[in-house]
Every structure is written in structure tokens, then in C-alpha cells.
Scaffold this active site. Structure first.
Site, PDB file in Angstrom:
ATOM      1  N   GLU A  39       1.726  -7.921  -4.800  1.00 58.39           N
ATOM      2  CA  GLU A  39       1.733  -7.118  -6.020  1.00 58.39           C
ATOM      3  C   GLU A  39       1.650  -8.104  -7.187  1.00 58.39           C
ATOM      4  OE1 GLU A  39       5.150  -4.564  -6.638  1.00 58.39           O
ATOM      5  OE2 GLU A  39       4.309  -3.865  -8.547  1.00 58.39           O
ATOM      6  N   ARG A 265      11.466 -12.513   6.923  1.00 61.86           N
ATOM      7  CA  ARG A 265      11.145 -13.250   5.698  1.00 61.86           C
ATOM      8  C   ARG A 265      11.608 -14.685   5.817  1.00 61.86           C
ATOM      9  NH1 ARG A 265      11.010  -9.554   1.302  1.00 61.86           N
ATOM     10  NH2 ARG A 265      11.225 -11.191  -0.230  1.00 61.86           N
ATOM     11  N   LYS A 275      11.042 -11.903  -6.418  1.00 66.50           N
ATOM     12  CA  LYS A 275      10.273 -11.965  -7.661  1.00 66.50           C
ATOM     13  C   LYS A 275      11.061 -11.403  -8.835  1.00 66.50           C
ATOM     14  CE  LYS A 275       6.298 -10.380  -6.076  1.00 66.50           C
ATOM     15  NZ  LYS A 275       4.911  -9.891  -6.021  1.00 66.50           N
TER      16      LYS A 275
HETATM   17  P1  ATP Z   1       9.964  -8.822  -4.081  1.00 65.91           P
HETATM   18  O1  ATP Z   1      10.392 -10.245  -4.285  1.00 65.91           O
HETATM   19  O2  ATP Z   1      10.103  -8.012  -5.311  1.00 65.91           O
HETATM   20  O3  ATP Z   1      10.511  -8.203  -2.833  1.00 65.91           O
HETATM   21  P2  ATP Z   1       7.632  -9.485  -2.688  1.00 65.91           P
HETATM   22  O4  ATP Z   1       7.925 -10.927  -2.701  1.00 65.91           O
HETATM   23  O5  ATP Z   1       7.828  -8.671  -1.461  1.00 65.91           O
HETATM   24  O6  ATP Z   1       8.402  -8.829  -3.868  1.00 65.91           O
HETATM   25  P3  ATP Z   1       4.856  -8.755  -2.595  1.00 65.91           P
HETATM   26  O7  ATP Z   1       3.832  -9.066  -3.606  1.00 65.91           O
HETATM   27  O8  ATP Z   1       5.068  -7.342  -2.233  1.00 65.91           O
HETATM   28  O9  ATP Z   1       6.142  -9.360  -3.213  1.00 65.91           O
HETATM   29  O10 ATP Z   1       4.627  -9.624  -1.285  1.00 65.91           O
HETATM   30  C1  ATP Z   1       3.376  -9.792  -0.697  1.00 65.91           C
HETATM   31  C2  ATP Z   1       3.544 -10.045   0.772  1.00 65.91           C
HETATM   32  O11 ATP Z   1       4.329 -11.207   0.983  1.00 65.91           O
HETATM   33  C3  ATP Z   1       4.237  -8.911   1.487  1.00 65.91           C
HETATM   34  O12 ATP Z   1       3.529  -8.635   2.689  1.00 65.91           O
HETATM   35  C4  ATP Z   1       5.589  -9.441   1.787  1.00 65.91           C
HETATM   36  O13 ATP Z   1       6.090  -8.886   2.973  1.00 65.91           O
HETATM   37  C5  ATP Z   1       5.340 -10.947   1.912  1.00 65.91           C
HETATM   38  N1  ATP Z   1       6.537 -11.702   1.553  1.00 65.91           N
HETATM   39  C6  ATP Z   1       7.246 -11.575   0.431  1.00 65.91           C
HETATM   40  N2  ATP Z   1       8.325 -12.374   0.449  1.00 65.91           N
HETATM   41  C7  ATP Z   1       8.297 -13.043   1.621  1.00 65.91           C
HETATM   42  C8  ATP Z   1       9.154 -14.010   2.238  1.00 65.91           C
HETATM   43  N3  ATP Z   1      10.257 -14.456   1.633  1.00 65.91           N
HETATM   44  N4  ATP Z   1       8.811 -14.473   3.460  1.00 65.91           N
HETATM   45  C9  ATP Z   1       7.701 -14.035   4.058  1.00 65.91           C
HETATM   46  N5  ATP Z   1       6.864 -13.119   3.544  1.00 65.91           N
HETATM   47  C10 ATP Z   1       7.151 -12.618   2.339  1.00 65.91           C
END
Ligand code: ATP
Ligand code: MG
Length: 563
Positions: A39, A265, A275
Site C-alpha cells: 500500500e 512476518r 508503517k
Molecule cells: P502495516 O505496517 O501498516 O501493517 P504493511 O507493512 O503490512 O503495513 P503493506 O503495504 O500492506 O504494508 O505490505 C505489503 C506486503 O508486505 C504485504 O503482503 C505484507 O504481508 C508484507 N509485509 C509487511 N510487513 C512485513 C514483515 N514485517 N515481514 C514480512 N512481510 C511483510
């Protein structure tokens, strides 16, 4: 706190790759299509590097393709700046989507049509219940929800209201479109989830064409289906959303049936991967920006001098599992050091200079000596360095009354100056406050190049140094953990956990002259000190360096070993 180095584990396969392999072998898919769906509401972080490496990595391994898809369904938080930064960072990490750049907003018209399809099938309805009441009607984990009175609206009324929502007749929050599934489902995500909400907001790509926007849950799986994604890989928090993902795919005339799989994650101690929190750090001014070298963002990591290859190796070593865990910061540093030890050129720099004058060196003369660029890489060659009567050494490398285990400079003590000569401290000069400001030494001409003299005399320490004749003054920024505790926020207010000493700025550091034009962002090893790189804040003649990571060895170990 001392963290132990985490030994690397070799991970070739994981459950995701096993699933893909199985699907290919059984002919359930003809090829592999994945996507990375950020996003655009912030910069990418190290956690995203894991998702990027996984999605692009498996696509590469199985000769499929990976799409970059912006999940731009919430115009109130999304910006073009973030879209540009995300593209830059994915490329920097070493991955390429080629032709396959998509935006969920490209599908808004199709998604809208499918929403009408659900309404016509009696599987979606417009709900006017105010948000707080809707929340209480949703029930809890132990109690079922209650049906909204609007659940019984006629198909015609629903169609009419939904079209008027699109036409902009109602204010934000007045109504939503919900799927009609089951308010008593044990899975909260199936309790008539919201598919569309009214948002009178300008979208970075669609401008003012829309004032209703699909939710993540509604847009995501359908976007996957439109693009022919076969394996939709996401993090564990979406596990409970999978039944909804499947319900929508089954109840819509989508062109393909993608499947969602969830993995854990990446979390790292002493930092955050949210984020929302990273946005606050920037907007509240706790850091200098998204690319502050203390930030766990890819832009921050890059500015700090960490090579993309080290980050890729770090996430590869972490592997892909379904068990949530927190990775030690030391494991990240391990990957960085291991790569930089092999690749980074060695240079000399003095962070806390103490003047050293060689009394038996002829005044006004200098000599050119040869220094090895990288002992791990003979191909890196050598460079010329200047030696002379006036030098600077590290203040910490001198002690007037040394304890037993201190082998570096002290009155009467002889040490090796790396690539230079053996010098012996004869005297010290103090300022009015009684502090030592200069060491008076003599050198042994028979030790040129730092080699032992013919009499076989040994010294127990080798020090780095720079020559007063050509040293370049610099600012050096030292970084430590952004947060003071391994689990930031666990005690309540996360901002209260910020490490007040995460940045230390040193002015008046001295560099050997070859560092003056060092390329921005490319790490070099300052001998005995760590890995550093030039920061974009550098100006001609006024370099600014960031410490990327310290050396594996502590000072204590280095001093005993004598270099
Ligand atoms: P927020 O921090 O608000 O939860 P987000 O980091 O999930 O947002 P997105 O832009 O939705 O932000 O993430 C894009 C992709 O990255 C998604 O498929 C998410 O599952 C993956 N992702 C996000 N954070 C992690 C992480 N810490 N480890 C692995 N994958 C991640
Ligand atoms: Mg997310």
C-alpha cells in the site's frame, strides 16, 4: 547489551516452495505468478524485503513472474512520493517487475461491477447503520453478531442506493456496502464484512472519479484473480481473512482462482516494522526523514551503507515459516559484516584525534608508503599513503597510566603504526587543564612499512593513524538502536521507548585523503573502527560519514591481539 552472533542456518526449501512444487507437479497450475502488493502509504521496510524476496524469488526460481501491484484503495493515506520510493527500493533490492506494474485502482470499474453482481445475487447489501452501532452489532469472539435491519433490503433498493453512493449523493461514512455472509460465524471476518465505503477524497491516480473505495479484503483477491496470480503470499495476520478471500472468489465471476498462503512476518529486536509507527517517527520529527540511517526502511538501510546483497542474504537465512518470532539485531549485523568484510575497501580514519609528533623525523618532509586495500581480496590492490612528522592517532589508543592488559600507547611504550613505522612514546604535552594534547615520540627507521626490525623486536599493538599533512576533516555519525528496548511499545507508549542516544555526531574527525571523494552510500572499513559510508549530506571538502556497523571484535579483543 552484548548480543551473540547468530550462526547462519541454510534454508533452501520451505513450505511455500513445497506447495508450489506440489501444484506444478500435480498440474494444478501451469506456471507460477506471484505479486508484491504494497500500500503506497509509507516507505518499504526490512520486513517488506522478506516479502519481496519471497515473491520475486519463487517467481524467478520457477520461471514464472512476479507483479508489483500497488494496493491503492485508501486515497486518504496514499501519495505519489510513496509510489516512487517503493519502486526505487524494490529495484535497489535487486528485483524487477518488468512489464508487470499494476495498481488496484486500475480495477476499480471491474470491482464495482462485481459488487453489483453480488447485490443482484442477494449476497451484498447497503447498510446505513452508524459505524459505532455496526461495531457493537458485530459481536465478539465468544458472542455472535446481530443482523443489521438493512440486511433485509430488496435487491432493487440495494442497487439504487449503491449507485447513488457511487454518484456522490451521500457524505463520508453515511453508508457502506457489506457482503451478506453470516453474522454468527465464529470468524469475525465473515460477519458481513464491509466491501465499499464512502470517501470523498482525491486519489493519486483516479483523481475525483470515485468517492467510494473498495476495502483491502474486497480488492485484494479479485485483483489477484484479474492478474492471474496463482499463489497470493501474505503475512500471518491475514490467515483469518482467507475464508473471506475464498468466499469472494467463489461468489464472483472472476477469471481465475488464486489461493492465499500465509507466512510469518519478519520482526527485529530494538526496531519496529509497522508503517503506522514509522510514519509517526517521521511526522513527529523523531528522525530526520524516511531515509534516516536509523530507520529500518530500505531507504534508511541504503543510506547507512548496507548493501542490498547483505539484506537479501539476511532474509534468506531467516527462512520462511509459519511461526512468529523476533530476530536478533545481531543476526542482521552478522550478514552485513560478513559481506562487507569480503568487499569493503580498508581505509584509515581517526574519530577522536590526538596529535603525535615524531621528534627524530626531519621537519618538513613526508614519505609515501603503501597500504593494502583489502587483505581479504588481493585483487583490490594497494594505495599510497603519506607518513610524516605530525600524525594523529585515536585518543583511546593512549593511556598515561595503563592497566595491565592495555598494550597500546603509553609513556615509554613502543607500538606499530600500521603500514608506517614503529614509534615509541617519549613524552606528553598537556594543555592548561592538564589534559594530554600531544604525544612526543621517536620512530625506528628500520621498521619501514610497519615491518619488524632486524633485531626481531616485537610490539603488542598496531594502531591506525592519519598524517597531519593531508588528512581531511570530516563529520562522522554513529548510530545505535533506534529504541532502547528489544520490544518497543510493550510497556505502553512506544515513543517513550526511543533511545535518546541513537545518534552521536562527531565533528573534527580526520580521514586519509582517499576518503574525501568516496562514493555516497558505498561502505568502506575504517581500520579497527567499523564500516562507514559517505552520506548524501557530504559537501565538497566536507565529507560526512555514517557508521554502517561496528566491527565484530570489541576494542578489548583488538588491543590484546595487537592488530
Ligand atoms: P502495516 O505496517 O501498516 O501493517 P504493511 O507493512 O503490512 O503495513 P503493506 O503495504 O500492506 O504494508 O505490505 C505489503 C506486503 O508486505 C504485504 O503482503 C505484507 O504481508 C508484507 N509485509 C509487511 N510487513 C512485513 C514483515 N514485517 N515481514 C514480512 N512481510 C511483510
Ligand atoms: Mg498491510
Amino acid at each position: 547489551m552484548t548480543l551473540t552472533e547468530t550462526a547462519p542456518t541454510d534454508v533452501g526449501r520451505d513450505f511455500i516452495r513445497d506447495i508450489i512444487q506440489g501444484d506444478l507437479e500435480a498440474g494444478r497450475v501451469a506456471g507460477v505468478v506471484t505479486r508484491f502488493p504494497p500500500e503506497p502509504n509509507g516507505y518499504l521496510h526490512i520486513g517488506h524485503a522478506k516479502a519481496i524476496s519471497l515473491n520475486f524469488g519463487v517467481a524467478e526460481e520457477y520461471r514464472g513472474r512476479c507483479h508489483l501491484r500497488f494496493d491503492d484503495t485508501n486515497p486518504t493515506r496514499e501519495e505519489q512520493e510513496f509510489i516512487d520510493a517503493i519502486k526505487r527500493d524494490v529495484h535497489w533490492l535487486g528485483f524487477d517487475w518488468g512489464e508487470n506494474l499494476y495498481y488496484a485502482s486500475d480495477y476499480f470499474e471491474q470491482l464495482y461491477e462485481w459488487a453489483e453482481h453480488l447485490i443482484r445475487a442477494g449476497k451484498a447489501y447497503v447498510d446505513d447503520t452508524p459505524p459505532d452501532r455496526m461495531r457493537s452489532q458485530r459481536g465478539t469472539l465468544t458472542e455472535p453478531g446481530q443482523n443489521s435491519p438493512d440486511r433485509y433490503r430488496s435487491i432493487d433498493e440495494n442497487l439504487d442506493l449503491f449507485r447513488r453512493m457511487r454518484a456522490g449523493e451521500f457524505p463520508n461514512g453515511a453508508r457502506v456496502l457489506r457482503a451478506k455472509i453470516d453474522m454468527a460465524s465464529p470468524n469475525m471476518n465473515l460477519r458481513d464484512p464491509v466491501l465499499y465505503r464512502i470517501l470523498h477524497a482525491e486519489h493519486p491516480r483516479t483523481g475525483n472519479a470515485w468517492c467510494i473505495y473498495p476495502t483491502y479484503d474486497y480488492a485484494h483477491g479479485q485483483s489477484d484473480a484479474i492478474e492471474g496470480v496463482t499463489h497470493s503470499l501474505c503475512t500471518l495476520e491475514f490467515e483469518d481473512h482467507r475464508p473471506l478471500y475464498d468466499w469472494l472468489i467463489e461468489n464472483l465471476p472472476v477469471p481465475a482462482h488464486p489461493h492465499q498462503y500465509e507466512f510469518a512476518r519478519l520482526n527485529i529486536a530494538y526496531t519496529v516494522m509497522s508503517k503506522r509507527i514509522l510514519t509517526r517517527l517521521v511526522s513527529e520529527g523523531h528522525v530526520s526523514g524516511w531515509d534516516d540511517p536509523r530507520m529500518p526502511t530500505l531507504a534508511g538501510v541504503r543510506r547507512r551503507g548496507i548493501p542490498a546483497a547483505a539484506l537479501r542474504e539476511f532474509v534468506r537465512r531467516g527462512g520462511i515459516t509459519k511461526a512468529n518470532s523476533v530476530t536478533e539485531f545481531a543476526a542482521f549485523e552478522y550478514s552485513v559484516r560478513e559481506l562487507l568484510n569480503r568487499t569493503a575497501p580498508r581505509r584509515m580514519a581517526v574519530l577522536h584525534p590526538l596529535k603525535l609528533v615524531i621528534e627524530n623525523w626531519p621537519e618538513g618532509t613526508t614519505e609515501t608508503l603503501e597500504a593494502v586495500n583489502n587483505p581479504e581480496d588481493p585483487a583490490a590492490g594497494t594505495r599510497a599513503i603519506t607518513f610524516g612528522r605530525e600524525l594523529y592517532v585515536e585518543r583511546d589508543d593512549f593511556m598515561e597510566n595503563p592497566p595491565k592488559k592495555f598494550f597500546r600507547l603509553a609513556p615509554g611504550r613502543e607500538v606499530r603504526l600500521r603500514y608506517g613505522y614503529f614509534v615509541t612514546c617519549r613524552d606528553v604535552i598537556r594543555n592548561a587543564a592538564g589534559e594530554v594534547v600531544e604525544l612526543r615520540c621517536t620512530y625506528d627507521p628500520a621498521t619501514r612499512g610497519g615491518n619488524s626490525p632486524p633485531d626481531g623486536r616485537k610490539v603488542q599493538a598496531t594502531l591506525h593513524w592519519v598524517a597531519a599533512a593531508d588528512a581531511v576533516p570530516a563529520e562522522v555519525r554513529l548510530y545505535s538502536h533506534l529504541f532502547a528496548r528489544p520490544d518497543p511499545g510493550a510497556g505502553g507508549d512506544i515513543m517513550a521507548d526511543l533511545n535518546p542516544d541513537s545518534l552521536e555526531v562527531l565533528r573534527g574527525c580526520l580521514l586519509e585523503p582517499s576518503l574525501a571523494g568516496a562514493p555516497i552510500g558505498e561502505a568502506v572499513q575504517f581500520e579497527r573502527l567499523g564500516y562507514f559510508c559517505a552520506d548524501p549530506d557530504s559537501a565538497p571538502g566536507r565529507p560526512v560519514f555514517n557508521r554502517t556497523v561496528g566491527l565484530r571484535d570489541t576494542w578489548a579483543k583488538v588491543q590484546g591481539r595487537g592488530g
